[in-house]
Design a protein around this motif. Structure first.
Motif, mmCIF file in Angstrom:
data_model
loop_
_atom_site.group_PDB
_atom_site.id
_atom_site.type_symbol
_atom_site.label_atom_id
_atom_site.label_comp_id
_atom_site.label_asym_id
_atom_site.label_seq_id
_atom_site.Cartn_x
_atom_site.Cartn_y
_atom_site.Cartn_z
ATOM 1 N N CYS A 47 0.114 3.202 -1.014
ATOM 2 C CA CYS A 47 0.965 2.544 -0.635
ATOM 3 C C CYS A 47 2.426 3.516 -0.508
ATOM 4 O O CYS A 47 3.388 2.874 -0.178
ATOM 5 C CB CYS A 47 1.679 1.576 -1.803
ATOM 6 S SG CYS A 47 0.219 0.466 -2.106
ATOM 7 N N ALA A 48 2.371 4.517 -0.655
ATOM 8 C CA ALA A 48 3.596 5.546 -0.854
ATOM 9 C C ALA A 48 4.273 5.635 0.343
ATOM 10 O O ALA A 48 5.696 5.984 0.596
ATOM 11 C CB ALA A 48 3.132 6.791 -1.370
ATOM 12 N N ALA A 49 3.493 5.593 1.578
ATOM 13 C CA ALA A 49 4.253 5.562 2.788
ATOM 14 C C ALA A 49 5.240 4.687 3.227
ATOM 15 O O ALA A 49 4.922 3.423 2.610
ATOM 16 C CB ALA A 49 3.165 5.464 3.990
ATOM 17 N N PRO A 50 6.449 4.854 3.569
ATOM 18 C CA PRO A 50 7.572 3.704 3.858
ATOM 19 C C PRO A 50 7.158 2.969 4.896
ATOM 20 O O PRO A 50 6.314 3.068 5.467
ATOM 21 C CB PRO A 50 8.788 4.565 4.016
ATOM 22 C CG PRO A 50 8.191 5.756 4.956
ATOM 23 C CD PRO A 50 6.932 6.134 4.266
ATOM 24 N N TYR A 51 7.830 1.778 4.676
ATOM 25 C CA TYR A 51 7.733 0.562 6.040
ATOM 26 C C TYR A 51 8.229 1.269 7.170
ATOM 27 O O TYR A 51 9.032 2.228 7.276
ATOM 28 C CB TYR A 51 8.603 -0.510 5.623
ATOM 29 C CG TYR A 51 7.944 -1.284 4.581
ATOM 30 C CD1 TYR A 51 7.123 -2.299 4.791
ATOM 31 C CD2 TYR A 51 8.831 -1.335 3.044
ATOM 32 C CE1 TYR A 51 6.550 -3.206 3.787
ATOM 33 C CE2 TYR A 51 7.995 -2.377 2.320
ATOM 34 C CZ TYR A 51 7.055 -3.107 2.541
ATOM 35 O OH TYR A 51 6.624 -4.067 1.730
ATOM 36 N N HIS A 76 -0.462 -0.438 8.538
ATOM 37 C CA HIS A 76 0.736 0.756 8.237
ATOM 38 C C HIS A 76 1.264 0.272 6.832
ATOM 39 O O HIS A 76 1.680 1.197 6.075
ATOM 40 C CB HIS A 76 1.698 0.467 9.089
ATOM 41 C CG HIS A 76 1.377 1.202 10.667
ATOM 42 N ND1 HIS A 76 0.701 2.182 10.605
ATOM 43 C CD2 HIS A 76 1.582 0.480 11.772
ATOM 44 C CE1 HIS A 76 0.275 2.364 12.068
ATOM 45 N NE2 HIS A 76 0.971 1.343 12.695
ATOM 46 N N PHE A 77 1.577 -1.125 6.620
ATOM 47 C CA PHE A 77 2.072 -1.437 5.441
ATOM 48 C C PHE A 77 1.703 -2.437 4.537
ATOM 49 O O PHE A 77 2.331 -2.985 3.523
ATOM 50 C CB PHE A 77 3.523 -1.729 5.750
ATOM 51 C CG PHE A 77 3.702 -2.763 6.859
ATOM 52 C CD1 PHE A 77 4.050 -4.064 6.448
ATOM 53 C CD2 PHE A 77 3.755 -2.423 8.140
ATOM 54 C CE1 PHE A 77 3.874 -5.054 7.349
ATOM 55 C CE2 PHE A 77 3.941 -3.273 8.966
ATOM 56 C CZ PHE A 77 4.243 -4.701 8.681
ATOM 57 N N ARG A 78 0.612 -3.101 4.834
ATOM 58 C CA ARG A 78 0.207 -4.254 3.922
ATOM 59 C C ARG A 78 -0.231 -3.971 2.459
ATOM 60 O O ARG A 78 0.178 -4.892 1.790
ATOM 61 C CB ARG A 78 -1.382 -4.773 4.673
ATOM 62 C CG ARG A 78 -1.793 -6.224 4.082
ATOM 63 C CD ARG A 78 -2.745 -6.639 4.583
ATOM 64 N NE ARG A 78 -2.552 -7.493 5.919
ATOM 65 C CZ ARG A 78 -2.865 -6.954 7.042
ATOM 66 N NH1 ARG A 78 -3.725 -5.792 7.140
ATOM 67 N NH2 ARG A 78 -2.718 -7.264 8.202
ATOM 68 N N MET A 91 5.764 3.211 -9.166
ATOM 69 C CA MET A 91 5.364 1.661 -9.523
ATOM 70 C C MET A 91 4.244 1.678 -10.366
ATOM 71 O O MET A 91 3.493 2.678 -10.505
ATOM 72 C CB MET A 91 5.029 1.171 -8.144
ATOM 73 C CG MET A 91 4.508 -0.383 -8.468
ATOM 74 S SD MET A 91 3.939 -1.247 -6.929
ATOM 75 C CE MET A 91 5.539 -1.259 -6.233
ATOM 76 N N ASN A 92 4.458 1.064 -11.766
ATOM 77 C CA ASN A 92 3.426 0.896 -12.414
ATOM 78 C C ASN A 92 3.391 -0.308 -13.411
ATOM 79 O O ASN A 92 4.295 -0.736 -14.022
ATOM 80 C CB ASN A 92 3.395 2.001 -13.478
ATOM 81 C CG ASN A 92 2.281 2.252 -14.305
ATOM 82 O OD1 ASN A 92 1.372 1.252 -14.672
ATOM 83 N ND2 ASN A 92 2.180 3.344 -15.048
ATOM 84 N N PHE A 93 2.561 -1.322 -13.096
ATOM 85 C CA PHE A 93 2.784 -2.732 -13.780
ATOM 86 C C PHE A 93 1.254 -2.947 -13.896
ATOM 87 O O PHE A 93 0.318 -2.859 -13.140
ATOM 88 C CB PHE A 93 3.787 -3.549 -12.832
ATOM 89 C CG PHE A 93 3.009 -3.934 -11.753
ATOM 90 C CD1 PHE A 93 2.020 -4.995 -11.546
ATOM 91 C CD2 PHE A 93 3.286 -3.114 -10.412
ATOM 92 C CE1 PHE A 93 1.514 -5.544 -10.467
ATOM 93 C CE2 PHE A 93 2.827 -3.617 -9.260
ATOM 94 C CZ PHE A 93 2.031 -4.622 -9.079
ATOM 95 N N GLU A 110 -0.916 6.312 -9.832
ATOM 96 C CA GLU A 110 -1.849 7.078 -8.976
ATOM 97 C C GLU A 110 -2.218 6.059 -7.939
ATOM 98 O O GLU A 110 -2.270 6.691 -6.716
ATOM 99 C CB GLU A 110 -3.032 7.482 -9.767
ATOM 100 C CG GLU A 110 -2.584 8.250 -10.908
ATOM 101 C CD GLU A 110 -2.025 7.810 -12.169
ATOM 102 O OE1 GLU A 110 -1.295 8.718 -12.948
ATOM 103 O OE2 GLU A 110 -1.809 6.706 -12.255
ATOM 104 N N LEU A 111 -2.477 4.799 -8.149
ATOM 105 C CA LEU A 111 -3.133 3.667 -7.269
ATOM 106 C C LEU A 111 -2.045 3.715 -6.254
ATOM 107 O O LEU A 111 -2.137 3.724 -4.903
ATOM 108 C CB LEU A 111 -3.444 2.588 -7.899
ATOM 109 C CG LEU A 111 -4.306 1.607 -6.903
ATOM 110 C CD1 LEU A 111 -5.657 2.194 -6.442
ATOM 111 C CD2 LEU A 111 -4.412 0.280 -7.710
#
Length: 431
Positions: free
Chosen positions: A420-424, A339-341, A1-3, A414-415
């Motif tokens: 955020c990389a952990a899955p739901y 966990h996912f916010r 993800m990059n935006f 990187e951010l």
């Protein structure tokens, strides 16, 4: 993800008086608590004591880099008796609005956020068209009191949810269960919004200000059939969207009516929004009269189906009614375990920024954990946690992430990997 964020897009947070202020204001929700309707038994009078700690919270918003804040006025505080306004309470709200402005945080002021004074509740609230004049009197006084500090206003927060839960499902005060009652309330809310829209703009103009923006913050879901090939599923999805949100949105934005919105002298064709306020949390999957989450889809801790694509869908539907700037007036998720916010925020911002929509504001719901209506203190939506009996503020993982998004003007690879990389978590059916 990059935006990157859209040019000129501001990121902020929401608060709501009943959810965070505490105190003993005589409101419809205090009575609802006293009648035993709150799941965890918690009292909104406790809340998180924002009314006494507003400077501390303002400083924390500034530390996070928040650019705008949507806050509300507790009507029962400023008008505790019919026609009697509390100047001390009004002065206290002025202090908070001035403090936000001094910190470089732009306020968006919500005038009605689910809560009514008991004197209004006891005469039927918005089930009676006679009470629209009471609302307009309150609106005028608030704009006269804060108009030099606030140029942007939300008339009603989630008026469809207020009507639906209060008069059809009975889940919220006053606990009614009648479709015709809900239709009458929605009709009166549309009329009250249209009249307040003109009144706010006129009052600010009389004060010498021409930069006023007024809208409503509609609670919108992306309704979809469980099986898109099934005509029964498609029928119920369409009916659910119309009943819950579509007809009221059309009436408030354009003055055009259709069931369940009835006739009212104030509801005439026109344009009654300077921006589209969108509260979006989840998708609803429909196969019959009831709705829920699709099997196998990720859900929040309240069982709400997470669907970032849905936020674009509902915004596009409003822009087809009237082309206007979009304010995401609330977007967030219940994630008690944190966990996912952060991922939820990133994916919804990515969907918005990758669209062609004119999104100018994004308000994360909510700034800090608070009193979440019938859920009480058991559901956590905040970027900031409250710890111990003294409710010490602590920035969460997602709060640190959100602060970095604001500072960087977007989300880098990187951010995203860091936060955020952990899955739901697995869908509820698989837990």
């Amino acid at each position: 993800m990059n935006f990157q964020l859209k040019p000129g897009m501001l990121l902020g947070v929401t608060t709501a008086a009943t959810r965070i202020e505490g105190g003993a204001a005589d409101s419809s929700w205090r009575r609802w608590y006293a009648q035993g309707h709150i799941k965890d038994g918690s009292d909104p009078a406790a809340a998180v004591d924002h009314f006494g700690r507003w400077q501390e919270d303002g400083a924390l918003m500034e530390e996070l880099g928040v650019q705008c804040c949507r806050m509300s006025v507790e009507w029962s505080r400023v008008e505790p008796e019919d026609g009697v306004f509390d100047q001390q309470a009004i002065a206290r709200y002025r202090q908070e609005l001035q403090d936000l402005t001094d910190r470089g945080i732009r306020p968006l002021l919500t005038l009605h956020h689910f809560s009514n004074p008991l004197w209004l509740e006891d005469r039927g609230a918005f089930a009676s068209s006679d009470n629209i004049t009471c609302f307009l009197r309150y609106v005028r006084r608030m704009v006269e009191s804060f108009g030099d500090l606030v140029s942007e206003y939300v008339t009603f927060n989630a008026p469809n949810l207020y009507a639906y839960n209060g008069w059809l499902t009975g889940a919220w005060p006053p606990g009614k269960r009648n479709l015709l009652d809900m239709a009458r309330v929605m009709t009166n809310l549309a009329a009250a919004h249209i009249e307040a829209y003109g009144l706010i703009r006129k009052t600010r103009l009389q004060m010498g200000f021409q930069d006023t923006r007024v809208g409503a913050a509609l609670h919108l879901r992306a309704f979809g059939p469980e099986d898109s090939a099934d005509p029964v599923h498609r029928f119920w999805a369409s009916r659910a969207e119309q009943l819950f949100q579509g007809s009221l949105a059309r009436a408030m934005c354009t003055g055009r009516t259709g069931f369940p919105i009835g006739r009212h002298p104030a509801i005439v064709p026109g344009r009654y929004c300077d921006f589209h306020g969108v509260n979006y949390y989840a998708r609803s999957t429909v196969s019959g009269p009831a709705d829920g989450a699709a099997k196998g889809r990720p859900v929040s801790d309240l069982g709400w189906e997470i669907s970032p694509a849905g936020i674009v869908e509902v915004c596009e539907s409003l822009c087809r009614l009237v082309p206007r700037p979009i304010y995401i007036t609330a977007n967030g998720t219940c994630d008690n375990g944190e966990h996912f916010r952060a991922r939820y925020i990133a994916e919804h911002l990515e969907a918005l920024c990758g669209s062609g929509l004119p999104v100018e504001r994004y308000f994360h719901d909510t700034f800090c954990d608070g009193w979440e209506w019938t859920e009480g203190l058991s559901a956590r939506f905040g970027l900031v946690a409250l710890e111990g009996s003294d409710r010490e503020r602590r920035v969460k993982w997602s709060g640190r992430f959100y602060s970095q998004v604001i500072a960087q003007g977007g989300v880098s690879e990187e951010l995203y990997r860091e936060y955020c990389a952990a899955p739901y978590p697995a869908a509820r059916e698989e837990r």
